[in-house]
Design a protein around this motif. Structure first.
Motif, PDB file in Angstrom:
ATOM      1  N   GLY A 241      28.164  13.752  81.888  1.00 20.59           N
ATOM      2  CA  GLY A 241      28.370  12.637  82.903  1.00 20.59           C
ATOM      3  C   GLY A 241      26.833  11.915  82.656  1.00 20.59           C
ATOM      4  N   SER A 242      26.090  12.325  81.569  1.00 18.75           N
ATOM      5  CA  SER A 242      24.782  11.309  81.553  1.00 18.75           C
ATOM      6  C   SER A 242      24.701  10.579  80.355  1.00 18.75           C
ATOM      7  CB  SER A 242      23.600  12.385  81.296  1.00 18.75           C
ATOM      8  OG  SER A 242      23.793  13.192  80.132  1.00 18.75           O
ATOM      9  N   GLU A 243      24.305   9.272  80.463  1.00 14.00           N
ATOM     10  CA  GLU A 243      24.419   8.233  79.405  1.00 14.00           C
ATOM     11  C   GLU A 243      23.141   8.746  78.266  1.00 14.00           C
ATOM     12  OE1 GLU A 243      23.409   3.751  78.593  1.00 14.00           O
ATOM     13  OE2 GLU A 243      24.306   4.238  80.430  1.00 14.00           O
ATOM     14  N   PHE A 244      23.575   8.681  76.935  1.00  5.44           N
ATOM     15  CA  PHE A 244      22.554   9.236  76.136  1.00  5.44           C
ATOM     16  C   PHE A 244      21.991   8.260  75.391  1.00  5.44           C
ATOM     17  CE2 PHE A 244      21.344  11.264  72.040  1.00  5.44           C
ATOM     18  CZ  PHE A 244      20.708  12.296  72.412  1.00  5.44           C
ATOM     19  N   GLU A 245      22.852   7.249  74.782  1.00  4.76           N
ATOM     20  CA  GLU A 245      22.448   6.110  74.109  1.00  4.76           C
ATOM     21  C   GLU A 245      23.390   4.875  74.328  1.00  4.76           C
ATOM     22  OE1 GLU A 245      19.887   6.829  69.996  1.00  4.76           O
ATOM     23  OE2 GLU A 245      21.782   7.946  70.103  1.00  4.76           O
ATOM     24  N   ARG A 246      22.710   3.561  74.222  1.00  7.06           N
ATOM     25  CA  ARG A 246      23.485   2.336  74.422  1.00  7.06           C
ATOM     26  C   ARG A 246      23.167   1.463  73.227  1.00  7.06           C
ATOM     27  NH1 ARG A 246      26.457  -0.215  78.512  1.00  7.06           N
ATOM     28  NH2 ARG A 246      26.207   1.681  79.767  1.00  7.06           N
ATOM     29  N   PHE A 247      23.758   1.131  72.352  1.00  3.03           N
ATOM     30  CA  PHE A 247      23.465  -0.050  71.396  1.00  3.03           C
ATOM     31  C   PHE A 247      24.047  -1.366  71.821  1.00  3.03           C
ATOM     32  CE2 PHE A 247      23.661   4.253  69.270  1.00  3.03           C
ATOM     33  CZ  PHE A 247      22.538   4.209  68.889  1.00  3.03           C
ATOM     34  N   HIS A 248      23.220  -2.174  72.001  1.00  2.00           N
ATOM     35  CA  HIS A 248      23.766  -3.663  72.255  1.00  2.00           C
ATOM     36  C   HIS A 248      24.329  -4.392  71.221  1.00  2.00           C
ATOM     37  CE1 HIS A 248      22.526  -3.266  76.431  1.00  2.00           C
ATOM     38  NE2 HIS A 248      21.419  -2.959  76.146  1.00  2.00           N
ATOM     39  N   ALA A 249      25.368  -5.417  71.379  1.00  2.00           N
ATOM     40  CA  ALA A 249      26.147  -5.795  70.312  1.00  2.00           C
ATOM     41  C   ALA A 249      25.074  -6.998  69.753  1.00  2.00           C
ATOM     42  CB  ALA A 249      27.292  -6.239  70.827  1.00  2.00           C
ATOM     43  N   PRO A 250      24.918  -7.101  68.420  1.00  2.13           N
ATOM     44  CA  PRO A 250      24.111  -8.075  67.955  1.00  2.13           C
ATOM     45  C   PRO A 250      24.535  -9.681  68.398  1.00  2.13           C
ATOM     46  CG  PRO A 250      25.238  -7.097  66.157  1.00  2.13           C
ATOM     47  CD  PRO A 250      25.639  -6.299  67.367  1.00  2.13           C
ATOM     48  N   ASN A 304      25.551 -10.416  57.564  1.00  2.00           N
ATOM     49  CA  ASN A 304      24.568  -9.355  57.282  1.00  2.00           C
ATOM     50  C   ASN A 304      23.855  -8.747  58.429  1.00  2.00           C
ATOM     51  OD1 ASN A 304      25.043  -9.800  54.433  1.00  2.00           O
ATOM     52  ND2 ASN A 304      23.324 -11.404  54.179  1.00  2.00           N
ATOM     53  N   GLN A 305      23.535  -9.547  59.455  1.00  2.00           N
ATOM     54  CA  GLN A 305      23.081  -9.156  60.540  1.00  2.00           C
ATOM     55  C   GLN A 305      24.012  -8.103  61.216  1.00  2.00           C
ATOM     56  OE1 GLN A 305      22.543 -12.568  62.831  1.00  2.00           O
ATOM     57  NE2 GLN A 305      20.383 -12.844  61.879  1.00  2.00           N
ATOM     58  N   ARG A 306      25.425  -8.321  61.435  1.00  2.00           N
ATOM     59  CA  ARG A 306      26.493  -7.482  61.805  1.00  2.00           C
ATOM     60  C   ARG A 306      26.375  -6.144  61.212  1.00  2.00           C
ATOM     61  NH1 ARG A 306      30.499 -10.444  60.680  1.00  2.00           N
ATOM     62  NH2 ARG A 306      30.127 -11.825  62.580  1.00  2.00           N
ATOM     63  N   ARG A 307      26.421  -6.268  59.982  1.00  2.00           N
ATOM     64  CA  ARG A 307      26.372  -5.040  59.104  1.00  2.00           C
ATOM     65  C   ARG A 307      25.253  -4.158  59.381  1.00  2.00           C
ATOM     66  NH1 ARG A 307      26.785  -7.237  54.614  1.00  2.00           N
ATOM     67  NH2 ARG A 307      28.845  -7.700  54.527  1.00  2.00           N
ATOM     68  N   ASP A 308      24.073  -4.814  59.509  1.00  2.00           N
ATOM     69  CA  ASP A 308      23.027  -4.014  59.475  1.00  2.00           C
ATOM     70  C   ASP A 308      22.902  -3.277  60.949  1.00  2.00           C
ATOM     71  OD1 ASP A 308      20.008  -3.507  58.797  1.00  2.00           O
ATOM     72  OD2 ASP A 308      19.635  -4.639  60.717  1.00  2.00           O
ATOM     73  N   ALA A 309      23.291  -3.885  62.002  1.00  2.00           N
ATOM     74  CA  ALA A 309      23.450  -3.228  63.206  1.00  2.00           C
ATOM     75  C   ALA A 309      24.339  -2.155  63.253  1.00  2.00           C
ATOM     76  CB  ALA A 309      23.851  -4.493  64.266  1.00  2.00           C
TER      77      ALA A 309
END
Length: 484
Positions: A241-250, A304-309
């Motif tokens: 139940g613990s959050e490990f990582e969160r990647f925000h959308a570019p 390119n920015q979307r693909r890189d993220a």
């Protein structure tokens, strides 16, 4: 069409490099792309003429044996007819490589095969229409499978048939070192031009690589569940139940909308390729062409920015975790319909490119020795409470927090879904089986999820039989996803 058999211990991998061609080389690129387009359009016109002629003869009652002979749609058949006609219809064909014409014919053969299979019901997914003619605005592409295709030893040049040595914008060290060591073999090279006008070459190669994790990367979490979304691109959580990582959308497209709006309005005020008053095509002005080039560069930059993220996020997950559980989303179905009221959501879904997450994780987990588990499409990871296991019959998109009516737990919506996916992967890792696991369904399946029956007055939490994919009161799942 026959598929390539990949030897054990080898993988099919592509290396894509940007090019810095001279003006003469760039004109040669355009000539090869135009030759591929001409060969495709010419043979498509011939195929269509034969089909129309046979249909007309059948309407007149002509016997089957006296009809116009059929024209083969396979690549060898189209190539034979093209070789007989090329001297008459394209006397300039010797100026380009034979691979250019083969590229156009191969594209037509694949399109006709997809259309024929779709009509016979042998192709899953949406119905495929009859192939259309390609114009100059289509994506320029030429594939080289024979001749001199190599990466030069100086790490800054590549050689293609009839085009010679071409300088690359970046170093080719990664592929060149593998070729010299004997752990890679180039199969083909594809020359393409993006919307911004930059040329790229992509080498398809067989690479011998072991499924090992880089030495400098440590395993931080053996098992995680990953929920994808528009606001938060990826949310990774553990079964406890613990959050490990969160990647925000570019949100690269949303950031570029102001610039795109200004450029598109500017282009509308200039002389474009179509005269709306006379309703005919016209020669566009040079300023309009420059504005369109700026618009294309803006779109290329957002891509390119979307693909890189996406690459950075998926690589980090594949390297740091042993088992990764993701959801199976019908992204194309999510973007279907809705009209103007759903236009903003459809644009946000396209900007997030959610379908790319599973595709990238599929091959990166194989590279780094991880394991990917894909939950069933109808697994309700967002509707299940990670605390008590109860399920909500409906969860609106505007509800960003999950509130359980039975245990009172309030949790972030994406985190709750990630926890449920992680527990699903935990059961899969333990090797438990469930009645819900029946393998992937071929062809078209159900188009909507069946909601649970309505509970009566004395139903308690659940009056109907709980579905097999619900979590029990101990917080463990009772089904597993499909292993990829």
């Amino acid at each position: 069409m026959a598929r390539l058999e990949i030897p054990h211990g080898w993988v099919a991998q592509a290396y894509r490099y940007a090019l810095d061609p001279t003006p003469t080389q760039e004109r040669a690129f355009c000539s090869h792309a135009g030759a591929a387009r001409f060969a495709r359009n010419h043979m498509l016109g011939l195929v269509k003429a034969v089909l129309d002629q046979r249909a007309a003869e059948q309407s007149y009652g002509v016997a089957e044996s006296e009809l116009t002979p059929r024209l083969g749609w396979s690549l060898p058949a189209l190539r034979r007819v093209w070789n007989k006609r090329k001297n008459a219809v394209a006397p300039w064909w010797g100026q380009n490589s034979k691979e250019a014409y083969n590229t156009g014919l191969d594209s037509l053969a694949r399109s006709l095969e997809a259309w024929a299979k779709s009509r016979r019901g042998e192709r899953a997914g949406r119905s495929v229409g009859f192939p259309r003619f390609h114009g100059k605005r289509e994506r320029a592409s030429v594939r080289f499978t024979t001749g001199v295709v190599r990466v030069e030893a100086d790490r800054h040049h590549v050689t293609l048939p009839r085009l010679g040595s071409i300088r690359t914008h970046e170093s080719t060290r990664k592929l060149g070192s593998r070729i010299e060591a004997g752990t890679a073999r180039v199969l083909s090279a594809t020359l393409t031009r993006d919307s911004a006008g930059r040329w790229y070459v992509a080498f398809q190669a067989l690479v011998q690589r072991a499924a090992v994790r880089p030495a400098h990367v440590g395993v931080r979490g053996p098992l995680v569940g990953v929920d994808v979304g528009v606001k938060s691109l990826l949310v990774a959580a553990t079964p406890d139940g613990s959050e490990f990582e969160r990647f925000h959308a570019p949100k690269s497209l949303a950031s570029a909308r102001v610039r795109l709006r200004a450029l598109q309005r500017k282009a509308a005020r200039q002389v474009g390729p179509f005269n709306t008053e006379a309703k005919r095509r016209q020669q566009p002005s040079k300023r309009w062409l420059r504005t369109r080039a700026r618009i294309s560069k803006t779109y290329a930059r957002t891509a390119n920015q979307r693909r890189d993220a996406l690459h950075k996020a998926t690589t980090r997950l594949a390297q740091r975790h042993q088992t990764i559980t993701v959801e199976t989303l019908n992204v194309s179905g999510m973007r279907t319909g809705g009209g103007a009221r759903k236009r903003g959501l459809n644009r946000a879904l396209a900007d997030a490119a959610l379908a790319q997450v599973r595709r990238m994780l599929a091959y990166k987990t194989a590279w780094y020795g991880s394991r990917l588990v894909a939950a069933d499409r109808w697994y309700p990871s967002s509707k299940i409470c990670s605390g008590c296991g109860s399920r909500k019959p409906r969860l609106l998109l505007a509800e960003r927090s999950y509130g359980c009516e039975y245990c009172g737990m309030v949790l972030d919506r994406d985190l709750n879904a990630a926890i449920n996916l992680a527990r699903l992967g935990e059961i899969h890792a333990q090797g438990e089986q469930s009645p819900a696991e029946s393998g992937p369904v071929e062809g078209r399946g159900a188009m909507q999820e069946t909601e649970p029956a309505t509970a009566g007055d004395a139903a308690g939490c659940e009056a109907s039989t709980p579905p097999q994919y619900l979590l029990d009161q101990t917080g463990t799942a009772s089904t597993q996803g499909e292993a990829v």
